[in-house]
Scaffold this active site. Structure first.
Site, PDB file in Angstrom:
ATOM      1  N   GLU A  49      -4.758  -6.236  -7.731  1.00  8.17           N
ATOM      2  CA  GLU A  49      -3.864  -5.895  -6.638  1.00  8.17           C
ATOM      3  C   GLU A  49      -2.935  -7.081  -6.437  1.00  8.17           C
ATOM      4  OE1 GLU A  49      -5.838  -3.211  -3.549  1.00  8.17           O
ATOM      5  OE2 GLU A  49      -5.076  -4.893  -2.393  1.00  8.17           O
ATOM      6  N   ASP A  60      -1.676  -8.776   8.080  1.00  2.40           N
ATOM      7  CA  ASP A  60      -2.429  -9.836   7.405  1.00  2.40           C
ATOM      8  C   ASP A  60      -2.839 -10.962   8.335  1.00  2.40           C
ATOM      9  OD1 ASP A  60      -2.654  -9.190   4.514  1.00  2.40           O
ATOM     10  OD2 ASP A  60      -0.486  -8.957   4.730  1.00  2.40           O
ATOM     11  N   TYR A 175      -8.327   3.568  -0.221  1.00  5.69           N
ATOM     12  CA  TYR A 175      -8.665   2.218   0.210  1.00  5.69           C
ATOM     13  C   TYR A 175      -9.205   2.309   1.622  1.00  5.69           C
ATOM     14  CZ  TYR A 175      -7.829  -2.861   0.821  1.00  5.69           C
ATOM     15  OH  TYR A 175      -7.943  -4.220   1.028  1.00  5.69           O
TER      16      TYR A 175
END
Lengths: 277, 402
Positions: A49, A60, A175
């Site tokens: 990834e 993030d 995911y």
């Protein structure tokens, strides 16, 4: 069969879970990324990834924020990242590569141009964290025409009805975000995760990857017992910071972590291993 | 222009034409669905609206006046200038109209913790104020650069019991505060309500904040009709995210004779690249949960902005403004830092009203516009906030130490 499907089919046959390391492209400098990708594969990564640096990485935590800042010092943009994928493909034609990032760089490049360039580069999937399926109809169509899998997230907060919606749009793998929070967060509850994944399997036949909060080989092994893929990001990216701009030292350290996780994950899936979490 | 049903926007998924929408990580989708549901339920609920009206009257001090700035009008020799006095609200700006409304929704949802981002600190103060009043825990994210520029507001928020977190990532201004607030929300989504301060962000925020701010335009429209017997010719408001502007404009959108002008922060001048004027000089993209005009580079990275006013120092703008620009209903212009400063002084000396530096951008544009209009015409300026918070900035620019 796409490269991603092919890879998951092989792994299923071997009763292994996929190990998917995440690295930010261009961190600590643009020349470091392709050798790093090869080193990760060598150490046991099944799929890579590759993070596209963004100025405002809202999903993030601090580790990947700083990686973005380091990469952006060299102005690493989406075109550069796709060029890295193309470079990687010259030597490695089997390991799938998925880009992970935010929508705006793709939007700026133009969806059509992106799909064409990405196809030519040998990219396999695209995960944009700020693009839910509801807003993705246009881009998903273009990606599919180019043979690029749109990867979508499912979170602990995703409702049953939305799970179906996401599962319908998703290709390649799903995911699962293992916790409420940003990347690199603490404390993953593996037994709750196992239960949740069981539930998800009623909604989709796609492989289930798990990311966010996998910090070490032990956690990776626990997750590998219940998931089809383990995504590890901050635990690797933090090594780039520790090695302070030295791309080769970073690659060696990252490969060591991947190797350790690989061994622990395979042991956890071996016939002799305890079946419970 | 064909007749547009303005009430039909945004659509059910939050789109204003190609703009708006909901571009967030999956973890927040459930919380946004829940918020949309509760907001749609209560915005039409007579008891909720009565509670909101009561608070706006008794706590905020509404309705505030529409003041005829006679001396300024006379000096400029053109249109009559009216000021919608949002600076007279409790906490000194229009921001509280929205925080009162969202805090009531937070209580309905049973949330015990409030978070917000702030640039100039006005939205942070307005949020900390309603959190104190309702006894809710409150955390405010503010770019470190802004905590320095607006240290008085930081202290005000702390006095009100809020925790102020200085954000050290990125450019250390409003956009980074928003990123950090989003990160907090995604982590604490179960008990936390995020009060966004402007008409941007994922659906339903742009619509919800607009609806709470529209009290400005509803009052102004009624007041202007009562004072003059007609509608105003032109509305002028500054635009950062654009909440004060949309609050004034929205109730007038169907009045075809009324012209509207949004004034962006031109910084050192749009031609220098050092500005905060995405509508005048940016292009469409996706940031902070919505598609809108942004300031970005050729790689789609968001670029640093500049404005003398911290509240306008933002690379995006509310999606409804993006749409109103494209369809031509509102005209967007920019004025420079220096022009804004001139507007600040002119209003202060001529009318005895010290405006916020954000507001001074709207004033500066009117200094040029009013003389081109006739004395039987009128302009409403949204006097969105008072300037006490900016005294240090103004003094510093003029080489004065306080």
């Amino acid at each position: 069969m796409s490269r991603i499907e092919q890879r998951f089919a092989e792994l299923r046959e071997q009763n292994r879970a996929a190990l998917i390391p995440y690295v930010t492209a261009g961190d600590p400098e643009p020349g470091a990324t392709v050798p790093l990708m090869h080193a990760l594969v060598e150490a046991g990564a099944d799929l890579i990834e590759l993070g596209v640096p963004f100025s405002d990485p809202m999903a993030d935590g601090p580790v990947i924020q700083k990686a973005c800042e380091r990469a952006l010092r060299f102005g690493t943009g989406l075109r550069d990242v796709l060029a890295m994928v193309a470079e990687f493909r010259k030597q490695d034609t089997t390991t799938p590569v998925v880009l992970m990032g935010y929508l705006n760089p793709v939007e700026r490049m133009g969806y059509e141009t992106f799909a064409e360039t990405a196809k030519a580069a040998g990219l396999d999937g695209l995960l944009t964290v700020d693009l839910p399926p509801e807003e993705s109809e246009d881009v998903v169509g273009l990606l599919e025409q180019s043979g690029i899998d749109p990867i979508f997230l499912i979170a602990p907060t995703t409702s049953e009805t939305r799970i179906d919606h996401v599962a319908r749009a998703a290709r390649g793998f799903v995911y699962y975000v293992s916790l409420k929070g940003v990347t690199g967060s603490q404390s993953l509850d593996v037994s709750a995760l196992a239960e949740r994944l069981e539930g998800l399997r009623c909604h989709t036949g796609l492989p289930l990857g798990v990311g966010f909060g996998i910090r070490d080989a032990e956690t990776a092994a626990q997750v590998a017992r219940v998931a089809d893929a383990v995504v590890v990001g901050s635990a690797i990216v933090r090594l780039a910071e520790e090695h302070d701009g030295d791309g080769e030292a970073f690659a060696r350290a990252a490969a060591a972590v991947v190797r350790e996780m690989r061994t622990a994950m395979d042991a956890a899936r071996s016939p002799g291993a305890a079946a419970t979490v | 222009m064909n007749k547009i049903d303005w009430a039909a926007f945004p659509d059910a998924r939050g789109h204003f034409g190609p703009y708006g929408g909901r571009f967030v990580s999956e973890t927040l989708m459930g919380a946004l669905d829940e918020l949309q549901q509760v907001y749609e339920q209560y915005i039409g609920d007579p008891d909720f609206l009565a509670e909101l009206d009561h608070d706006l009257k008794q706590f905020v001090g509404r309705p505030n006046p529409l003041y005829h700035a006679e001396r300024l009008s006379q000096e400029l020799g053109g249109a009559q200038i009216y000021l919608k006095r949002e600076d007279l609200n409790h906490t000194g700006a229009h921001k509280v109209n929205n925080t009162i409304g969202q805090a009531l929704l937070a209580k309905k949802l049973g949330k015990t913790r409030i978070i917000a981002e702030t640039g100039a600190g006005q939205h942070g103060v307005a949020t900390a104020t309603v959190a104190a009043r309702l006894g809710l825990e409150c955390v405010i994210y503010m770019g470190e650069e802004d905590t320095r520029r607006q240290s008085q507001n930081v202290y005000r928020m702390r006095l009100l019991g809020a925790e102020v977190v200085g954000v050290k990532s990125g450019t250390r201004t409003l956009k980074d505060a928003l990123n950090e607030a989003m990160r907090d929300w995604v982590t604490n989504v179960d008990d936390t309500f995020y009060i966004i301060g402007t008409v941007a962000g994922p659906h339903p925020y742009p619509a919800m904040v607009r609806d709470f701010q529209s009290v400005i335009g509803r009052e102004a429209r009624e007041q202007h009709l009562a004072m003059t017997g007609k509608l105003p010719d032109t509305l002028v408001a500054c635009v950062g995210g654009g909440s004060n502007a949309i609050g004034l404009f929205h109730p007038f959108l169907g009045d075809e004779s009324v012209e509207m002008i949004g004034v962006e922060a031109g910084g050192d001048g749009v031609e220098t690249g050092r500005h905060s004027a995405p509508l005048c000089a940016g292009q469409p993209g996706v940031l902070h949960g919505n598609r809108t005009y942004l300031m970005e580079d050729e790689n789609g990275q968001i670029i640093g902005t500049h404005s003398v006013s911290a509240g306008l120092d933002y690379p995006g703008v509310g999606p409804e403004h993006a749409w109103l620009k494209d369809i031509g209903r509102v005209n967007y212009v920019s004025v420079t830092d220096d022009q804004a400063l001139a507007g600040f002084h002119r209003m202060t000396r001529t009318e005895g009203i010290i405006p916020a530096l954000e507001t001074s951008h709207a004033i500066a544009h009117v200094l040029d516009l009013a003389p081109q209009m006739r004395p039987d015409q009128s302009i409403i300026i949204n006097l969105s906030g008072r300037g006490d918070k900016d005294l240090n900035t103004v003094a510093e620019r003029e080489g004065i130490t306080l």
